[in-house]
Write a protein that holds these residues in place. Structure first.
Motif, PDB file in Angstrom:
ATOM      1  N   HIS A 215       0.791  -0.991   0.202  1.00 59.12           N
ATOM      2  CA  HIS A 215       0.176  -0.258   0.042  1.00 59.12           C
ATOM      3  C   HIS A 215       1.307   1.397   0.293  1.00 59.12           C
ATOM      4  O   HIS A 215       0.176   1.984  -0.277  1.00 59.12           O
ATOM      5  CB  HIS A 215      -1.041   0.195   1.265  1.00 59.12           C
ATOM      6  N   VAL A 216       2.063   0.832   0.485  1.00 62.75           N
ATOM      7  CA  VAL A 216       3.096   2.106   0.329  1.00 62.75           C
ATOM      8  C   VAL A 216       3.892   2.563  -0.777  1.00 62.75           C
ATOM      9  O   VAL A 216       3.804   3.814  -0.919  1.00 62.75           O
ATOM     10  CB  VAL A 216       3.721   2.208   1.349  1.00 62.75           C
ATOM     11  N   ALA A 217       4.243   1.599  -1.614  1.00 60.88           N
ATOM     12  CA  ALA A 217       5.432   1.455  -2.342  1.00 60.88           C
ATOM     13  C   ALA A 217       4.828   0.824  -3.739  1.00 60.88           C
ATOM     14  O   ALA A 217       5.639   1.256  -4.719  1.00 60.88           O
ATOM     15  CB  ALA A 217       6.320   0.548  -1.829  1.00 60.88           C
ATOM     16  N   ASP A 218       3.517   0.098  -3.753  1.00 63.15           N
ATOM     17  CA  ASP A 218       3.009  -0.605  -5.192  1.00 63.15           C
ATOM     18  C   ASP A 218       4.139  -1.361  -5.706  1.00 63.15           C
ATOM     19  O   ASP A 218       4.348  -0.828  -7.131  1.00 63.15           O
ATOM     20  CB  ASP A 218       2.682   0.802  -5.490  1.00 63.15           C
ATOM     21  N   PRO A 219       4.503  -2.142  -5.711  1.00 65.19           N
ATOM     22  CA  PRO A 219       5.237  -3.002  -5.986  1.00 65.19           C
ATOM     23  C   PRO A 219       4.963  -4.164  -6.868  1.00 65.19           C
ATOM     24  O   PRO A 219       3.366  -3.914  -6.667  1.00 65.19           O
ATOM     25  CB  PRO A 219       5.618  -3.662  -5.021  1.00 65.19           C
ATOM     26  N   ASP A 220       5.757  -4.434  -8.091  1.00 67.41           N
ATOM     27  CA  ASP A 220       5.205  -5.517  -9.139  1.00 67.41           C
ATOM     28  C   ASP A 220       5.142  -6.605  -8.253  1.00 67.41           C
ATOM     29  O   ASP A 220       4.055  -7.811  -8.827  1.00 67.41           O
ATOM     30  CB  ASP A 220       5.288  -5.588 -10.380  1.00 67.41           C
ATOM     31  N   ILE A 221       7.056  -6.702  -7.493  1.00 68.34           N
ATOM     32  CA  ILE A 221       6.564  -7.752  -7.368  1.00 68.34           C
ATOM     33  C   ILE A 221       7.404  -8.327  -5.773  1.00 68.34           C
ATOM     34  O   ILE A 221       8.377  -7.237  -5.224  1.00 68.34           O
ATOM     35  CB  ILE A 221       7.277  -9.002  -8.321  1.00 68.34           C
ATOM     36  N   PHE A 222       6.877  -9.227  -4.445  1.00 65.28           N
ATOM     37  CA  PHE A 222       7.379  -9.727  -3.903  1.00 65.28           C
ATOM     38  C   PHE A 222       8.416 -10.842  -3.817  1.00 65.28           C
ATOM     39  O   PHE A 222       8.355 -12.364  -4.543  1.00 65.28           O
ATOM     40  CB  PHE A 222       7.450  -9.948  -2.840  1.00 65.28           C
ATOM     41  N   VAL A 223       9.954 -10.659  -4.442  1.00 61.52           N
ATOM     42  CA  VAL A 223      10.680 -12.182  -4.401  1.00 61.52           C
ATOM     43  C   VAL A 223      11.218 -12.598  -2.635  1.00 61.52           C
ATOM     44  O   VAL A 223      11.583 -11.827  -2.187  1.00 61.52           O
ATOM     45  CB  VAL A 223      11.572 -11.794  -4.858  1.00 61.52           C
ATOM     46  N   LEU A 224      10.752 -14.181  -2.855  1.00 61.89           N
ATOM     47  CA  LEU A 224      10.648 -14.464  -1.204  1.00 61.89           C
ATOM     48  C   LEU A 224      12.475 -15.655  -1.050  1.00 61.89           C
ATOM     49  O   LEU A 224      12.318 -16.579  -1.954  1.00 61.89           O
ATOM     50  CB  LEU A 224       9.846 -14.771  -0.260  1.00 61.89           C
ATOM     51  N   GLY A 225      13.086 -15.581  -0.488  1.00 64.00           N
ATOM     52  CA  GLY A 225      14.320 -15.710  -0.172  1.00 64.00           C
ATOM     53  C   GLY A 225      14.616 -16.571   0.802  1.00 64.00           C
ATOM     54  O   GLY A 225      13.797 -16.347   2.084  1.00 64.00           O
ATOM     55  N   GLY A 226      16.072 -17.525   0.692  1.00 64.49           N
ATOM     56  CA  GLY A 226      16.395 -17.724   2.271  1.00 64.49           C
ATOM     57  C   GLY A 226      16.041 -19.171   2.694  1.00 64.49           C
ATOM     58  O   GLY A 226      15.215 -19.582   1.946  1.00 64.49           O
ATOM     59  N   GLY A 227      16.798 -19.796   3.030  1.00 61.04           N
ATOM     60  CA  GLY A 227      16.313 -21.193   3.422  1.00 61.04           C
ATOM     61  C   GLY A 227      15.497 -21.489   4.266  1.00 61.04           C
ATOM     62  O   GLY A 227      14.573 -22.765   3.902  1.00 61.04           O
ATOM     63  N   VAL A 228      13.861 -20.802   4.821  1.00 57.22           N
ATOM     64  CA  VAL A 228      12.553 -21.129   4.964  1.00 57.22           C
ATOM     65  C   VAL A 228      12.174 -21.085   3.712  1.00 57.22           C
ATOM     66  O   VAL A 228      11.216 -22.023   3.607  1.00 57.22           O
ATOM     67  CB  VAL A 228      12.044 -19.819   5.926  1.00 57.22           C
ATOM     68  N   MET A 229      12.501 -21.046   2.428  1.00 59.43           N
ATOM     69  CA  MET A 229      12.082 -20.801   1.522  1.00 59.43           C
ATOM     70  C   MET A 229      12.328 -22.456   0.709  1.00 59.43           C
ATOM     71  O   MET A 229      11.464 -23.242   0.102  1.00 59.43           O
ATOM     72  CB  MET A 229      12.527 -20.269   0.460  1.00 59.43           C
ATOM     73  N   GLN A 230      12.347 -23.469   1.313  1.00 64.39           N
ATOM     74  CA  GLN A 230      13.072 -24.893   0.992  1.00 64.39           C
ATOM     75  C   GLN A 230      12.133 -26.220   0.962  1.00 64.39           C
ATOM     76  O   GLN A 230      11.021 -26.670   0.784  1.00 64.39           O
ATOM     77  CB  GLN A 230      14.151 -24.715   1.801  1.00 64.39           C
ATOM     78  N   SER A 231      10.773 -25.149   2.465  1.00 67.54           N
ATOM     79  CA  SER A 231       9.566 -25.744   2.399  1.00 67.54           C
ATOM     80  C   SER A 231       8.492 -25.199   2.662  1.00 67.54           C
ATOM     81  O   SER A 231       7.612 -25.112   2.926  1.00 67.54           O
ATOM     82  CB  SER A 231       9.509 -25.303   4.179  1.00 67.54           C
ATOM     83  N   SER A 232       9.430 -23.728   1.431  1.00 65.28           N
ATOM     84  CA  SER A 232       7.229 -23.027   0.933  1.00 65.28           C
ATOM     85  C   SER A 232       5.854 -23.902   0.578  1.00 65.28           C
ATOM     86  O   SER A 232       5.338 -23.289   0.785  1.00 65.28           O
ATOM     87  CB  SER A 232       7.408 -22.100  -0.039  1.00 65.28           C
ATOM     88  N   GLU A 233       6.300 -25.240   0.071  1.00 63.01           N
ATOM     89  CA  GLU A 233       5.395 -25.578  -0.013  1.00 63.01           C
ATOM     90  C   GLU A 233       3.765 -25.848   0.498  1.00 63.01           C
ATOM     91  O   GLU A 233       2.365 -26.104   1.310  1.00 63.01           O
ATOM     92  CB  GLU A 233       5.144 -27.227  -0.499  1.00 63.01           C
ATOM     93  N   TYR A 234       4.721 -25.282   2.692  1.00 64.82           N
ATOM     94  CA  TYR A 234       3.709 -25.062   3.458  1.00 64.82           C
ATOM     95  C   TYR A 234       3.022 -23.965   3.867  1.00 64.82           C
ATOM     96  O   TYR A 234       2.145 -24.042   4.480  1.00 64.82           O
ATOM     97  CB  TYR A 234       4.576 -25.328   4.692  1.00 64.82           C
ATOM     98  N   PHE A 235       3.479 -22.812   3.443  1.00 61.98           N
ATOM     99  CA  PHE A 235       3.208 -21.491   3.276  1.00 61.98           C
ATOM    100  C   PHE A 235       2.902 -20.846   2.480  1.00 61.98           C
ATOM    101  O   PHE A 235       1.706 -19.742   2.622  1.00 61.98           O
ATOM    102  CB  PHE A 235       3.274 -21.120   4.988  1.00 61.98           C
ATOM    103  N   LEU A 236       3.474 -20.815   1.444  1.00 64.88           N
ATOM    104  CA  LEU A 236       3.167 -19.768  -0.005  1.00 64.88           C
ATOM    105  C   LEU A 236       1.620 -19.636  -0.615  1.00 64.88           C
ATOM    106  O   LEU A 236       2.299 -18.092  -0.504  1.00 64.88           O
ATOM    107  CB  LEU A 236       4.662 -19.883  -0.325  1.00 64.88           C
TER     108      LEU A 236
END
Length: 128
Positions: free
Chosen positions: A67-88
């Motif tokens: 709402h503040v920056a109006d981005p086109d995309i958020f890109v998520l990285g890091g070790g937690v993303m290896q289990s992204s099937e549980y939350f993405l």
């Protein structure tokens, strides 16, 4: 060993998930966030609830930034993303719930292609 109270890093990062999981399951069962995801994979309701809460926290934070920056995309990285099937997918749905109607489904939330190496790869590309 914490950032400011309420900082997303304190609430929804791999480090935060590890700290919270150790408080619930004990140091002997949790060495890193992957252990929490292993418990979730085994169907542990408390582990699943902790992951859902972290996804909710990220969704709310992304909506505030959107709402503040109006981005086109958020890109998520890091070790937690290896289990992204549980939350993405849940994170994406929850994120859209908090956006103005005209913004819904217009901002992408995606997993980084380089997982936990994304930051170092991006930093090295700045040289060029």
């Amino acid at each position: 060993n914490h950032l400011n109270i309420g900082a997303v890093e304190n609430e929804a990062s791999g480090t935060a998930l590890t700290r919270k999981a150790k408080a619930v399951f004990g140091d002997d069962k949790i060495a890193h966030a992957g252990d929490l995801f292993d418990l979730a994979r085994a169907g542990n309701e408390e582990a699943l609830k902790m992951i859902d809460t972290a996804a909710f926290d990220l969704a709310v934070m992304f909506s505030v930034v959107a709402h503040v920056a109006d981005p086109d995309i958020f890109v998520l990285g890091g070790g937690v993303m290896q289990s992204s099937e549980y939350f993405l997918e849940d994170l994406k749905k929850e994120f859209n719930n908090y956006l103005f109607n005209y913004m819904k489904d217009k901002i992408s939330v995606k997993k980084a292609h380089f997982d936990q190496d994304a930051g170092i790869i991006g930093a090295s590309l700045l040289v060029f």
